[in-house]
Write a protein that holds these residues in place. Structure first.
Motif, PDB file in Angstrom:
ATOM      1  N   MET A  86      89.798  50.754  12.950  1.00  0.00           N
ATOM      2  CA  MET A  86      89.769  51.939  13.803  1.00  0.00           C
ATOM      3  C   MET A  86      91.190  52.417  14.075  1.00  0.00           C
ATOM      4  SD  MET A  86      87.393  51.568  17.162  1.00  0.00           S
ATOM      5  CE  MET A  86      86.924  49.897  16.848  1.00  0.00           C
ATOM      6  N   LYS A  87      91.348  53.734  14.199  1.00  0.00           N
ATOM      7  CA  LYS A  87      92.669  54.262  14.532  1.00  0.00           C
ATOM      8  C   LYS A  87      92.508  55.262  15.678  1.00  0.00           C
ATOM      9  CE  LYS A  87      96.858  55.745  12.200  1.00  0.00           C
ATOM     10  NZ  LYS A  87      97.617  55.040  13.222  1.00  0.00           N
ATOM     11  N   THR A  88      93.403  55.205  16.653  1.00  0.00           N
ATOM     12  CA  THR A  88      93.350  56.156  17.756  1.00  0.00           C
ATOM     13  C   THR A  88      94.781  56.369  18.259  1.00  0.00           C
ATOM     14  OG1 THR A  88      92.232  56.653  19.855  1.00  0.00           O
ATOM     15  CG2 THR A  88      92.955  54.379  19.552  1.00  0.00           C
ATOM     16  N   GLN A  89      94.944  57.222  19.285  1.00  0.00           N
ATOM     17  CA  GLN A  89      96.309  57.425  19.796  1.00  0.00           C
ATOM     18  C   GLN A  89      96.686  56.380  20.854  1.00  0.00           C
ATOM     19  OE1 GLN A  89      95.624  61.753  20.513  1.00  0.00           O
ATOM     20  NE2 GLN A  89      97.541  62.051  19.414  1.00  0.00           N
ATOM     21  N   VAL A  90      95.723  56.072  21.744  1.00  0.00           N
ATOM     22  CA  VAL A  90      95.997  55.137  22.832  1.00  0.00           C
ATOM     23  C   VAL A  90      94.849  54.131  22.935  1.00  0.00           C
ATOM     24  CG1 VAL A  90      96.388  54.902  25.327  1.00  0.00           C
ATOM     25  CG2 VAL A  90      97.270  56.916  24.127  1.00  0.00           C
ATOM     26  N   THR A  91      95.169  52.835  22.932  1.00  0.00           N
ATOM     27  CA  THR A  91      94.161  51.803  23.181  1.00  0.00           C
ATOM     28  C   THR A  91      94.303  51.354  24.631  1.00  0.00           C
ATOM     29  OG1 THR A  91      94.412  51.053  20.910  1.00  0.00           O
ATOM     30  CG2 THR A  91      93.240  49.576  22.418  1.00  0.00           C
ATOM     31  N   ILE A  92      93.209  51.405  25.355  1.00  0.00           N
ATOM     32  CA  ILE A  92      93.221  50.980  26.764  1.00  0.00           C
ATOM     33  C   ILE A  92      92.430  49.675  26.848  1.00  0.00           C
ATOM     34  CG2 ILE A  92      92.486  51.570  29.106  1.00  0.00           C
ATOM     35  CD1 ILE A  92      92.702  54.558  28.271  1.00  0.00           C
ATOM     36  N   ILE A  93      93.028  48.654  27.443  1.00  0.00           N
ATOM     37  CA  ILE A  93      92.307  47.389  27.594  1.00  0.00           C
ATOM     38  C   ILE A  93      91.818  47.274  29.034  1.00  0.00           C
ATOM     39  CG2 ILE A  93      92.404  44.884  27.307  1.00  0.00           C
ATOM     40  CD1 ILE A  93      94.674  45.311  25.338  1.00  0.00           C
ATOM     41  N   GLY A  94      90.496  47.183  29.221  1.00  0.00           N
ATOM     42  CA  GLY A  94      89.900  47.075  30.562  1.00  0.00           C
ATOM     43  C   GLY A  94      89.279  48.380  31.012  1.00  0.00           C
ATOM     44  N   ALA A  95      88.005  48.317  31.410  1.00  0.00           N
ATOM     45  CA  ALA A  95      87.299  49.522  31.893  1.00  0.00           C
ATOM     46  C   ALA A  95      86.960  49.384  33.369  1.00  0.00           C
ATOM     47  CB  ALA A  95      86.047  49.775  31.060  1.00  0.00           C
ATOM     48  N   GLY A  96      87.924  48.861  34.152  1.00  0.00           N
ATOM     49  CA  GLY A  96      87.824  48.922  35.614  1.00  0.00           C
ATOM     50  C   GLY A  96      88.229  50.336  36.021  1.00  0.00           C
ATOM     51  N   PRO A  97      88.485  50.551  37.305  1.00  0.00           N
ATOM     52  CA  PRO A  97      88.881  51.898  37.737  1.00  0.00           C
ATOM     53  C   PRO A  97      90.135  52.410  37.027  1.00  0.00           C
ATOM     54  CG  PRO A  97      88.928  50.329  39.576  1.00  0.00           C
ATOM     55  CD  PRO A  97      88.289  49.634  38.431  1.00  0.00           C
ATOM     56  N   ALA A  98      91.136  51.536  36.806  1.00  0.00           N
ATOM     57  CA  ALA A  98      92.368  51.998  36.162  1.00  0.00           C
ATOM     58  C   ALA A  98      92.082  52.485  34.737  1.00  0.00           C
ATOM     59  CB  ALA A  98      93.426  50.885  36.148  1.00  0.00           C
TER      60      ALA A  98
END
Ligand code: RFL
Ligand code: PHB
Length: 388
Positions: free
Chosen positions: A1-13
């Motif tokens: 997979m390719k994307t611009q930003v990988t975010i780790i964690g789907a809490g509020p932040a």
């Protein structure tokens, strides 16, 4: 997979950042270890600063917050029979909003699909690679299959125990920590709150907080030694302790069966820097405050506000200054919230090692606050949240 930003964690932040980036047309993938029901049901914060409310409004995801959130114009510090009211609107012209973190999380989760925020739940063994380079990637497993996401940036929104912070080499980092000798035992119940405003109480038997989620749902806390086990606290024992510590000035307390009951440790913690190469940290991944100032979720929101601005500058305008300045900007606000949370914790709890001198200092400070508009203003301006 390719994307611009990988975010780790789907809490509020993580969820808030995902929405803010999508609103700017930036591609992102959010990786969350837990299943959606687990994320949606965690009971945590209850008090929102205007910054946090403003971000939900900017996203147009504040319909329920506006309808169900309770604006609070003040809160109270109790010491014995004395109630000191901090009149937020009179002192600083702002209020806070009582609306559960659970509700914020649900609102963000409910809108994720329609806004194109892609969240992969049940992501196992998340590991960060190449954060020193311009081409970092994250590996994880999904239903047993090995997966990989490549992106320009990785944002660690994975809370205190997540892998992101640990990916930064110890030689580049510094930690500051204070662990408190007690935890908060919280109880949530479908009973009307004893008072229309929050009350933080300092009693010879210890700290108590009367809070709420709505006019029919109450949230209360007492501090207990961390050696206590929740099994030894049947509901009646919690209600008795609350009644004693909050006293008659709090108002009539209605008891009911606990919907949730747990003990959370109290900690002050800051990790520096909040950026290393292509990795930015947001929220509890980088810092923890004791809950006394109601700052944890709100700090996660202000970090995300800075991170979203920095990433938008980078992708929309090729501007690297925001990324370069992210850590310093976020940490300046974090440290002030750390100070406030620590000082309110110190003022309102009986520490096991405290003697008569420390108690006299608490009484003198509470006396000073009760009689000084300047002291009350300083508390009010921190409680509603310092500007971003
Ligand atoms: P979270 O909420 O911990 O979310 C992190 C997410 O990352 C996921 N994760 C992983 N994902 C993938 N791979 C891994 N290896 C992962 N490891 C972890 C987790 O499953 C999770 O979904 O961090 P975030 O988003 O930074 O949000 C921070 C807030 O949750 C926290 O600061 C507040 O809850 C603190 N807090 C309060 N804050 C306030 O602003 N006001 C309050 O009134 C308030 N009261 C409280 C609180 C926290 C409490 N507890 C239980 C700690 C009251 C309590 C009792
Ligand atoms: C809560 O309602 O859970 C709450 C409120 C205020 C705090 C901490 C927690 O300072």
């Amino acid at each position: 997979m390719k994307t611009q930003v990988t975010i780790i964690g789907a809490g509020p932040a993580g969820l808030l950042l995902g929405h803010l980036l999508r609103a700017e047309g930036i591609e992102c993938v959010v990786l969350e270890r837990q299943r959606p029901a687990y994320v949606a049901d965690r009971i945590r914060a209850g008090v929102l600063e205007q910054v946090t409310v403003g971000l939900m409004a900017r996203l147009g995801l504040d319909a329920r917050l506006k309808a169900e959130g309770l604006p609070h114009d003040g809160f109270n510090l109790a010491d014995g029979e004395r109630l000191i009211r901090i009149d937020l609107t009179d002192l600083v012209g702002q209020h806070v909003t009582v609306y559960g973190q659970t509700e914020i999380t649900r609102d963000l989760m409910a809108a994720a699909d329609e806004r194109g925020v892609r969240v992969i739940y049940g992501a196992g063994d998340v590991a960060l690679h190449g954060i020193d380079s311009d081409a970092p990637y994250v590996t994880f497993t999904q239903d047993g299959a090995a997966m990989r996401v490549d992106s320009r940036f990785v944002i660690g929104c994975d809370g205190f125990h997540g892998p992101s912070r640990k990916a930064i080499p110890a030689s580049a980092a510094r930690e500051y920590e204070r662990v408190y000798p007690f935890g908060w035992l919280g109880i949530l119940a479908d009973v009307p709150p004893c008072n229309h405003e929050l009350i933080y109480a300092n009693h010879p038997r210890g700290f108590a907080l009367a809070s709420m989620r709505s006019s029919t749902r109450s949230r209360y806390y007492v501090d207990v030694p961390m050696s206590e086990r929740i099994e030894d606290w049947p509901d009646d024992r919690v209600w008795d302790e609350l009644a004693t510590r909050l006293g008659p000035s709090a108002g009539p307390m209605v008891r009911g069966p606990a919907l949730e009951k747990s003990i959370a440790p109290l900690r002050s913690y800051v990790f520096e820097p909040m950026r290393h190469g292509s990795l930015l940290l947001c929220g509890d991944a980088a810092h923890i405050v004791p809950p006394t100032g109601a700052k944890g979720l709100n700090l996660a929101a202000s970090d995300v506000y800075y991170a979203a601005a920095a990433l938008t500058g980078f992708f929309a305008h090729g501007d690297n200054d925001g990324i370069a300045g992210y850590a310093a900007k976020a940490l300046a606000r974090v440290w002030k919230a750390e100070r406030f949370s620590w000082s309110l914790t110190r003022l309102m709890h009986r520490f096991p090692d405290d003697g008569p001198f420390e108690r006299a200092m608490q009484v003198a400070e509470l006396d000073y606050i009760a009689g000084s508009r300047a002291a009350q203003t300083a508390i009010a301006e921190n409680y509603v949240g310092l500007p971003v």
